[in-house]
Design a protein around this motif. Structure first.
Motif, PDB file in Angstrom:
ATOM      1  N   LEU A   1       0.794  -1.229   0.000  1.00 13.17           N
ATOM      2  CA  LEU A   1       0.000   0.000   0.000  1.00 13.17           C
ATOM      3  C   LEU A   1       0.828   1.281   0.000  1.00 13.17           C
ATOM      4  N   TYR A   2       2.067   1.199   0.531  1.00 11.47           N
ATOM      5  CA  TYR A   2       2.836   2.441   0.689  1.00 11.47           C
ATOM      6  C   TYR A   2       4.169   2.464  -0.033  1.00 11.47           C
ATOM      7  N   ASP A   3       4.642   1.321  -0.466  1.00 19.28           N
ATOM      8  CA  ASP A   3       5.954   1.277  -1.127  1.00 19.28           C
ATOM      9  C   ASP A   3       5.772   1.518  -2.619  1.00 19.28           C
ATOM     10  N   LYS A   4       6.859   1.344  -3.381  1.00 22.19           N
ATOM     11  CA  LYS A   4       6.716   1.669  -4.806  1.00 22.19           C
ATOM     12  C   LYS A   4       5.893   0.616  -5.565  1.00 22.19           C
ATOM     13  N   ILE A   5       5.298   1.111  -6.636  1.00 25.24           N
ATOM     14  CA  ILE A   5       4.444   0.240  -7.456  1.00 25.24           C
ATOM     15  C   ILE A   5       5.352  -0.532  -8.402  1.00 25.24           C
ATOM     16  N   THR A   6       5.398  -1.826  -8.198  1.00 24.53           N
ATOM     17  CA  THR A   6       6.320  -2.642  -8.983  1.00 24.53           C
ATOM     18  C   THR A   6       5.752  -4.039  -9.197  1.00 24.53           C
ATOM     19  N   GLU A   7       6.107  -4.616 -10.334  1.00 24.44           N
ATOM     20  CA  GLU A   7       5.639  -5.988 -10.620  1.00 24.44           C
ATOM     21  C   GLU A   7       6.202  -6.974  -9.600  1.00 24.44           C
ATOM     22  N   LYS A   8       7.266  -6.574  -8.896  1.00 23.10           N
ATOM     23  CA  LYS A   8       7.837  -7.466  -7.873  1.00 23.10           C
ATOM     24  C   LYS A   8       6.880  -7.626  -6.688  1.00 23.10           C
ATOM     25  N   THR A   9       6.007  -6.654  -6.511  1.00 23.22           N
ATOM     26  CA  THR A   9       4.968  -6.735  -5.474  1.00 23.22           C
ATOM     27  C   THR A   9       3.623  -6.566  -6.178  1.00 23.22           C
ATOM     28  N   PRO A  10       3.056  -7.660  -6.687  1.00 16.84           N
ATOM     29  CA  PRO A  10       1.845  -7.517  -7.510  1.00 16.84           C
ATOM     30  C   PRO A  10       0.760  -6.642  -6.875  1.00 16.84           C
ATOM     31  N   ALA A  11       0.552  -6.776  -5.559  1.00 19.39           N
ATOM     32  CA  ALA A  11      -0.543  -6.028  -4.924  1.00 19.39           C
ATOM     33  C   ALA A  11      -0.293  -4.521  -4.891  1.00 19.39           C
ATOM     34  N   SER A  12       0.931  -4.083  -5.188  1.00 18.69           N
ATOM     35  CA  SER A  12       1.191  -2.637  -5.184  1.00 18.69           C
ATOM     36  C   SER A  12       0.385  -1.933  -6.277  1.00 18.69           C
ATOM     37  N   ILE A  13      -0.037  -2.666  -7.290  1.00 17.37           N
ATOM     38  CA  ILE A  13      -0.825  -2.082  -8.387  1.00 17.37           C
ATOM     39  C   ILE A  13      -2.156  -1.522  -7.870  1.00 17.37           C
ATOM     40  N   LEU A  14      -2.605  -2.036  -6.729  1.00 16.02           N
ATOM     41  CA  LEU A  14      -3.890  -1.567  -6.191  1.00 16.02           C
ATOM     42  C   LEU A  14      -3.869  -0.062  -5.926  1.00 16.02           C
ATOM     43  N   GLN A  15      -2.678   0.477  -5.697  1.00 17.87           N
ATOM     44  CA  GLN A  15      -2.568   1.922  -5.458  1.00 17.87           C
ATOM     45  C   GLN A  15      -3.111   2.727  -6.635  1.00 17.87           C
ATOM     46  N   LEU A  16      -3.155   2.100  -7.816  1.00 16.55           N
ATOM     47  CA  LEU A  16      -3.586   2.824  -9.016  1.00 16.55           C
ATOM     48  C   LEU A  16      -5.066   2.627  -9.354  1.00 16.55           C
ATOM     49  N   HIS A  17      -5.749   1.780  -8.589  1.00 19.88           N
ATOM     50  CA  HIS A  17      -7.173   1.543  -8.901  1.00 19.88           C
ATOM     51  C   HIS A  17      -8.008   2.653  -8.278  1.00 19.88           C
ATOM     52  N   ASN A  18      -9.051   3.077  -9.004  1.00 21.55           N
ATOM     53  CA  ASN A  18      -9.797   4.227  -8.466  1.00 21.55           C
ATOM     54  C   ASN A  18     -10.955   3.862  -7.540  1.00 21.55           C
ATOM     55  N   ASP A  19     -11.204   2.578  -7.329  1.00 19.19           N
ATOM     56  CA  ASP A  19     -12.253   2.216  -6.363  1.00 19.19           C
ATOM     57  C   ASP A  19     -11.841   0.934  -5.647  1.00 19.19           C
TER      58      ASP A  19
END
Ligand code: GLP
Length: 241
Positions: free
Chosen positions: A210-228
């Motif tokens: 949720l707080y680190d960089k958005i990277t394919e190494k952490t698949p769930a980091s992509i959630l930071q970019l979802h709008n809902d």
């Protein structure tokens, strides 16, 4: 991103269930994607109880599973299909014709992936997808380094994921080595996402995602970019937030 932290498991399960119930009240024929794993067990139990009390009606709801193990019979008790049958479908009034699955033993893997991509499109997309998070940040069976552009695909399971899922199969040698899953793009295309995490063992990865960089190494980091997206945590999983 909305983050909800609940004091205990009961409140956690209830908060997650209410997200589903409110959606169904607003849209009785909602399309809902279902995760498996330890985390949503309580959620499915609450939904079954609420359905029994007629507080929610699943009769028009359309459901489909997020992921499945590959190379096992559909009636293998460790399959995601059996999990959902026992913990969810047996307790709610969904109609069988409104429930869709990934095939755990397709003749042609590629065709099965295309069929599921097409199914999601034909259903008009997914209104709400329930997600857990793996200890390595996986979503569904999208292990670290899965391309963010992936749609439904076959994926090898990491040793850690296989170990984490021994409980479903009884012993590690019985845990399949491959899975089939909605891809990261399929997940991001869902209208709303609800990610659940509980327990101290998830605290590190939840913070990272949720707080680190958005990277394919952490698949769930992509959630930071979802709008809902709503993230529901218990206090243990929210320890570093
Ligand atoms: C599993 C499943 C996911 C699940 C995740 C977390 O491997 N493929 O759909 O959300 O890992 O599982 P758990 O809730 O048991 O920690």
């Amino acid at each position: 991103m909305k983050i909800v932290v609940k004091d205990d498991r009961q409140q956690f399960d209830h908060a997650a269930a209410l997200e589903i119930v409110h959606l169904i009240h607003a849209k009785p024929h909602a399309v809902i994607g279902l995760a498996t794993g330890n985390t949503p067990k309580g959620l499915y139990k609450v939904l079954g109880e609420m359905c029994k009390k007629k507080e929610v009606d699943f009769s028009e709801v359309i459901t489909l599973n997020l992921d499945e193990y590959l190379g096992i019979d559909p009636d293998n008790p460790g399959s995601c299909r059996c999990y959902l049958q026992e913990r969810f479908y047996d307790h709610v009034n969904t109609k069988q014709e409104n429930t869709y699955y990934l095939n755990s033993h397709p003749h042609d893997y590629e065709k099965e992936c295309k069929r599921y991509d097409q199914l999601i499109e034909d259903l008009g997309g997914i209104d709400l997808l329930i997600l857990g998070i793996g200890h390595n940040g996986h979503l569904g069976f999208n292990e670290p380094s899965t391309p963010f552009g992936s749609t439904v695909h076959v994926c090898p399971l990491t040793d850690r994921t296989r170990t984490a899922n021994i409980w479903s199969f009884g012993s590690k040698d019985k845990v399949p080595t491959e899975g089939i899953t909605m891809g990261i793009k399929s997940i991001m295309n869902c209208k709303k996402l609800m990610m659940l995490a509980n327990g101290e063992a998830k605290a590190d990865i939840v913070h990272k995602a949720l707080y680190d960089k958005i990277t394919e190494k952490t698949p769930a980091s992509i959630l930071q970019l979802h709008n809902d997206v709503v993230i529901i945590l218990d206090e243990d999983a929210a320890r570093f937030i």
